[in-house]
Design an enzyme around this catalytic site. Structure first.
Site, short mmCIF file in Angstrom:
data_model
loop_
_atom_site.label_atom_id
_atom_site.label_comp_id
_atom_site.label_asym_id
_atom_site.label_seq_id
_atom_site.Cartn_x
_atom_site.Cartn_y
_atom_site.Cartn_z
N GLY A 1 0.84 -1.19 0.00
CA GLY A 1 0.00 0.00 0.00
C GLY A 1 0.87 1.24 0.00
CG ASP B 1 -1.39 9.91 10.59
OD1 ASP B 1 -2.56 10.35 10.60
OD2 ASP B 1 -0.88 9.40 9.56
#
Length: 443
Positions: free
Chosen positions: A96, A211
């Site tokens: 990814g 994050d």
């Protein structure tokens, strides 16, 4: 929407139509004596620039139809692909990508293990000073040791390509899990507790995630939550943990999961992660995000200005302590949130216990009842076996007395063996005392 929110929204829309080079002058004129208004508009403009690709190239995902990015080839600025070697790491397949770069499944040929290698987009490390800071921060992150944190193994550079080597975690991402809708309350709270335990450990080491989001949480086959990219965002910012995005000129985080202070470019601390965990908890329990908008910028504005819909409107079971847990984590003012991950963890454990205790008690009662039934059935079975054995033995003895003992007695008498005959008669009579033939012989 209050007057300040309306002013921010209107000014933001106007600023979008102004050339980037002229925006500072435009805001000087529009925000005189209103630094708070200017700060919010600048935050929205910077986030819009980041999301539209102005600050950094867009992320690539395997399967992009773009000619410069296919399922096996990264964008043109990253000169590696499947089969390439970076140091001792052989790239096997892309997993990814995101704003920082592409992640590959790779093989560590020295230690003979599978790892994840993140190839950083060119331009992230802009100088030797930045690269040196990157390595120092990576060394600090590598010291994090917790079963709920995906380990950082190594960092390196080869022919201008910078990369990070991390633990390759097998399982399903929380992001993928949430596509099926909300989780069971107990399951959602267990995952929340596990992530809070991770935050407690990392924050104690002075590391903030920055994050935290479902895509950065893997759920293993054993149900263990594993947090990925822990502290990686800090690798690309100044060394102070509270560096703001106004100072750095970029936004670190994902709009929906960014705390208001992070979105506004204010100084942040560990409580920004608690906000992100609150957003994730809201999603796990309700199946919906707490903040919505037509685009990422609108979402960011909602994060800064809107209050989330109470979780109890999603389910009648999400009231009381469960609702308090989530909404306290989502307080706009960090001072009103949990003071630490430890405090939030303690509350989450209490809520989880209150949710699971009735089910545990019902299960305990059911188990106790089943155990009682099992013990009773065992005793009945033993009694049946013992009774059956007794009847079988009694019938066998009576058959022996009539069919074997009496003929032997007659034979012993005919042979004038009185003592053996008398002994056998006594034994046979103890078994069949009412036998007429035995009485006649004994008399």
């Amino acid at each position: 929407m209050d007057r300040l929110d309306a002013a921010v929204s209107q000014l933001f829309e106007k600023a979008l139509d102004v050339d980037r080079g002229q925006r500072a002058a435009f805001l000087d004129n529009a925000c005189r004596d209103q630094p708070g208004l200017r700060r919010q508009v600048e935050a929205l403009l910077e986030e819009n620039d980041r999301l539209t690709g102005f600050l950094r190239p867009p992320g690539w995902q395997p399967g992009d139809s773009n000619e410069s990015a296919s399922a096996t080839n990264p964008p043109a600025d990253v000169q590696v692909n499947v089969g390439s070697r970076l140091g001792r790491y052989l790239l096997l397949e892309p997993l990814g990508a995101g704003g920082m770069g592409i992640v590959y499944r790779a093989r560590d040929e020295k230690l003979e293990r599978i790892v994840a290698v993140k190839i950083l987009n060119r331009g992230l490390l802009t100088s030797e000073a930045v690269r040196a800071h990157f390595r120092r921060e990576a060394l600090a992150l590598a010291r994090l040791n917790h079963p709920g944190i995906a380990a950082l193994y190594d960092v390196g550079e080869q022919d201008g390509t910078d990369y990070i080597v991390m633990e390759c975690v097998q399982g399903e991402s929380l992001h993928a899990k949430l596509k099926s809708g909300p989780l069971a309350i107990a399951d959602a709270l267990r995952i929340l507790v596990q992530i809070a335990e991770v935050l407690e450990e990392a924050h104690a080491q002075g590391v903030i995630h920055r994050d935290l989001k479902p895509a950065n949480v893997m759920i293993t086959a054993k149900g263990q939550a594993k947090v990925l990219d822990f502290g990686v965002a800090k690798l690309f910012t100044a060394s102070e943990a509270t560096q703001s995005m106004v100072d750095t000129g970029t936004v670190i985080g994902t709009p929906l999961y960014m705390s208001p202070e992070q979105a506004l470019g204010k100084k942040i601390d560990a409580r920004t992660d608690l906000w992100s965990l609150g957003v994730m908890g809201y999603e796990m329990l309700t199946g919906q995000p707490p903040f919505r908008g037509e685009n990422a910028v609108a979402v960011l504005h909602a994060v800064i200005s809107d209050r989330p819909t109470p979780v109890r409107q999603s389910s009648a079971d999400l009231t009381g302590p469960c609702e308090k847990l989530i909404h306290k984590a989502l307080e706009k003012d960090p001072e009103k949130r949990y003071a630490s991950a430890s405090e939030m963890l303690g509350e989450a454990k209490t809520v989880l216990e209150s949710v699971t205790r009735p089910a545990d008690r019902a299960e305990e009662r059911s188990t106790r009842w089943l155990r009682t039934i099992a013990v009773s059935l065992t005793f009945l079975l033993i009694a049946a076996i013992a009774g059956g054995w007794f009847l079988y033995r009694r019938m066998a003895e009576r058959r022996w007395a009539r069919e074997e003992a009496i003929p032997q007695i007659d034979s012993l008498i005919e042979g004038r063996q009185a003592i053996p005959a008398w002994t056998l008669i006594q034994r046979a009579r103890s078994i069949v005392p009412d036998d007429l033939h035995l009485r006649q012989i004994a008399d």
